[in-house]
Motif scaffolding. Structure first.
Motif, PDB file in Angstrom:
ATOM      1  N   VAL B 284       0.852  -1.196   0.000  1.00 13.21           N
ATOM      2  CA  VAL B 284       0.000   0.000   0.000  1.00 13.21           C
ATOM      3  C   VAL B 284       0.889   1.248   0.000  1.00 13.21           C
ATOM      4  O   VAL B 284       0.630   2.238  -0.688  1.00 13.21           O
ATOM      5  N   LEU B 285       1.984   1.134   0.766  1.00 12.39           N
ATOM      6  CA  LEU B 285       2.945   2.221   0.818  1.00 12.39           C
ATOM      7  C   LEU B 285       3.596   2.451  -0.546  1.00 12.39           C
ATOM      8  O   LEU B 285       3.761   3.592  -0.993  1.00 12.39           O
ATOM      9  N   ASP B 334      -9.516   2.769   4.380  1.00  9.29           N
ATOM     10  CA  ASP B 334      -8.693   2.117   5.374  1.00  9.29           C
ATOM     11  C   ASP B 334      -7.739   3.146   5.983  1.00  9.29           C
ATOM     12  O   ASP B 334      -7.272   4.060   5.302  1.00  9.29           O
ATOM     13  N   SER B 336      -4.680   2.993   6.792  1.00  6.34           N
ATOM     14  CA  SER B 336      -3.340   3.077   6.211  1.00  6.34           C
ATOM     15  C   SER B 336      -3.357   3.987   4.986  1.00  6.34           C
ATOM     16  O   SER B 336      -2.401   4.709   4.717  1.00  6.34           O
TER      17      SER B 336
END
Lengths: 160, 432
Positions: B284-285, B334, B336
């Motif tokens: 995701v990063l 989400d 994150s």
């Protein structure tokens, strides 16, 4: 056959991760135990990290473990879910396929440069990103086939 | 808004609604942006690869994940549980109080709320479900609420990621989480005490004095780690990344050598599991590197800063507004994603208003934790439901006092930065 490939990919991922941990231990021991920092450990750790993450994302992590938004999925029936999977995979796989040649060109081009200490060609350091895009293309195609056959349409198991 | 940016938003939204993995949807949307911008698609490879390669501090994430998984596999949670039972088990609602204290100790070694819920949380939930006085909803709510301590009390995975995004110091962020974390734990114990007294929940039986020595000794071993970690990071002896590896080594020695609770086979399982969860967090990063490239190229953060500037907000009003935005957006996204995409957009405004980056970071992490425990995206609720079968509705019904308490604390921390900044400043942060 598929099962062995999967196991092999998992073993490689875990092996890379374990090596990463050991590199850190070597670094810490050298610095605090022998008061002699090693020049190569930081670089080796970062390279292993790039590989661990992209390799695992491409070949080890099952799709259902990823962070996903499933409110729509949980609210619709099997036919709509099949359509969602075909569309979603076509979108992700299509865009990954589009970027694949240019990404390989970039990674290949970076082969002219080496990392500062170990001199490893960046082509090898960055290769897993190309592998990830290729895996996305193959996985998406396979996902579309399975959705058309009516597979993978159950309520998802949630990440544990 | 430009067409390429619209394409990016469209692909991202479509990918998410179609239930594709969010990290992959982010990468795909970045590719769509580059394609419509008629830029070299190889930039996708460049941004993701260089982003990962140059983020040395991020290497702490897999090591903290590894440490937490080792402790869960190595029965470290059980030892801490026995230790805490001696300390607070005699209070009314003893098991719930024990759960909170276990979370405090576990949080000092792990930086992940999910690991806290799945490890020590599960241990205490099983004990509570054996006693009819604890309703399943209450047991689940206590565990879910106390798991949010994980990333507030250092070490903390979200704080490491925030440090990367914002450039704030990891050591100062970690210290900034200490006082809020202790306050959270105390307030939770008060909430549990009030409910337990009203419902006449049982106390735990006395542990014979003869067993105290052994239990306390074994339970106190894990306690040595947070001190080494914080001291090491803050004195500059270790980098946060090395500290994370030391934490993993400490957990490995405890589980494997001291408690002898780890076989080679189990160790392989732990390594593999850590590989997978690290990849899930980091992909995701990786996607966010591409998104943020596009947002920066389009000047989105600057536009946000100007917009905030025209509203003429005071820092406190701005922080309260951010809290509200987090609550609302947390219903759709989400946490994150919020940290990686939304927070970088806000940072220029934060700097314009002169808000301290460490103060803002700890507030962001607390906001994320609240997002983890309210539906529909409350990941912790899902984890506990998946592990124990307690319905989410039942946990929500019992969980609201904890959420209200966390929101009040959030407001207090927004208005009084000293709650966060006192400890880091007294250790020399920000001194000129």
């Amino acid at each position: 056959m598929l099962r062995w490939l999967r196991r092999g990919a998992a073993a490689i991922g875990a092996g890379l991760f374990a090596t990463l941990f050991v590199v850190f231990l070597v670094q810490i021991t050298a610095r605090f135990g022998f008061n002699q920092p090693l020049p190569w450990t930081d670089e080796a750790a970062v390279m292993l990290y790039v590989w661990v993450i992209l390799w695992a994302a491409a070949f080890v992590v099952p799709e259902r473990e990823h962070v996903m938004f499933d409110l729509v999925w949980n609210a619709v029936g099997r036919r709509a879910r099949a359509a969602m999977r075909v569309l979603g995979h076509a979108l992700i796989g299509g865009l990954a396929a589009w970027a694949l040649p240019a990404s390989w060109d970039y990674v290949h081009f970076m082969g002219r440069e080496g990392t500062p200490v170990l001199g490893v060609s960046f082509q090898w350091v960055f290769l897993p990103f190309v592998l990830l895009l290729a895996a996305l293309v193959v996985r998406s195609a396979w996902g579309i086939v399975r959705a058309l056959r009516g597979q993978d349409l159950e309520d998802a198991g949630l990440p544990t | 808004m430009s067409t390429p940016l619209l394409a990016l938003g469209g692909v991202l939204l479509a990918g998410m609604l179609l239930r594709m993995p969010i990290g992959f949807a982010m990468i795909a949307s970045g590719i769509a942006y580059l394609a419509l911008k008629r830029q070299d698609l190889g930039l996708a490879a460049e941004q993701v690869c260089n982003g990962l390669y140059n983020s040395y501090v991020l290497l702490a994430v897999p090591m903290f994940v590894f440490a937490a998984n080792l402790m869960n596999a190595g029965t470290v949670s059980e030892r801490i549980f026995d230790f805490c039972r001696i300390l607070v088990g005699r209070l009314r609602g003893g098991l719930a109080q024990v759960d909170i204290l276990v979370s405090v100790i576990f949080s000092g070694m792990s930086g992940s709320a999910i690991a806290d819920a799945a490890g020590p949380g599960l241990v205490t939930i099983r004990q509570m479900l054996k006693k009819p006085e604890y309703s399943p909803g209450f047991a689940g709510a206590v565990v879910v609420a106390s798991a949010t301590l994980g990333p507030i009390i250092p070490p903390s995975i979200p704080m490491v990621i925030y440090a990367l995004v914002s450039g704030a110091s990891v050591g100062a962020l970690f210290l900034g989480g200490v006082v809020p974390g202790v306050l959270m734990a105390l307030l939770m114990m008060v909430v549990v005490h009030v409910i337990a007294t009203r419902r006449r929940m049982p106390r735990e039986p006395k542990v014979p004095r003869s067993e105290w020595g052994n239990v306390l000794f074994r339970g106190a071993l894990p306690l040595s780690l947070p001190i080494v970690l914080l001291g090491g990071i803050y004195s500059g002896a270790f980098t946060p990344t090395e500290a994370a590896a030391v934490a993993a080594l400490h957990a490995l020695l405890l589980a494997g050598v001291v408690y002898r609770a780890l076989t080679w086979r189990a160790l392989f399982g732990v390594v593999l599991e850590s590989t997978r969860s690290s990849a899930v967090i980091t992909i995701v990063l990786a996607g966010s590197f591409l998104l943020n490239y596009a947002f920066t190229a389009e000047g989105v953060p600057q536009a946000m800063a100007q917009w905030v500037d025209t509203m003429d907000l005071t820092p406190v009003q701005f922080l309260l507004l951010v809290n509200v935005m987090f609550l609302v957006l947390g219903c759709f996204l989400d946490v994150s994603v919020l940290l990686l995409v939304f927070v970088p957009m806000l940072l220029p405004a934060v700097k314009v208003l002169g808000i301290d980056l460490v103060h803002f970071g700890v507030l962001v992490v607390l906001n994320m934790m609240i997002g983890l425990i309210h539906p529909p995206f409350g990941m912790l609720l899902f984890v506990i439901k998946a592990l124990t079968g307690i319905p989410i509705g039942a946990m929500m019904k019992e969980g609201w006092p904890f959420i209200v308490m966390l929101l009040l604390l959030l407001v207090a921390m927004s208005i009084f930065p000293q709650i966060v900044l006192w400890l880091p400043q007294s250790m020399g942060y920000g001194a000129k």
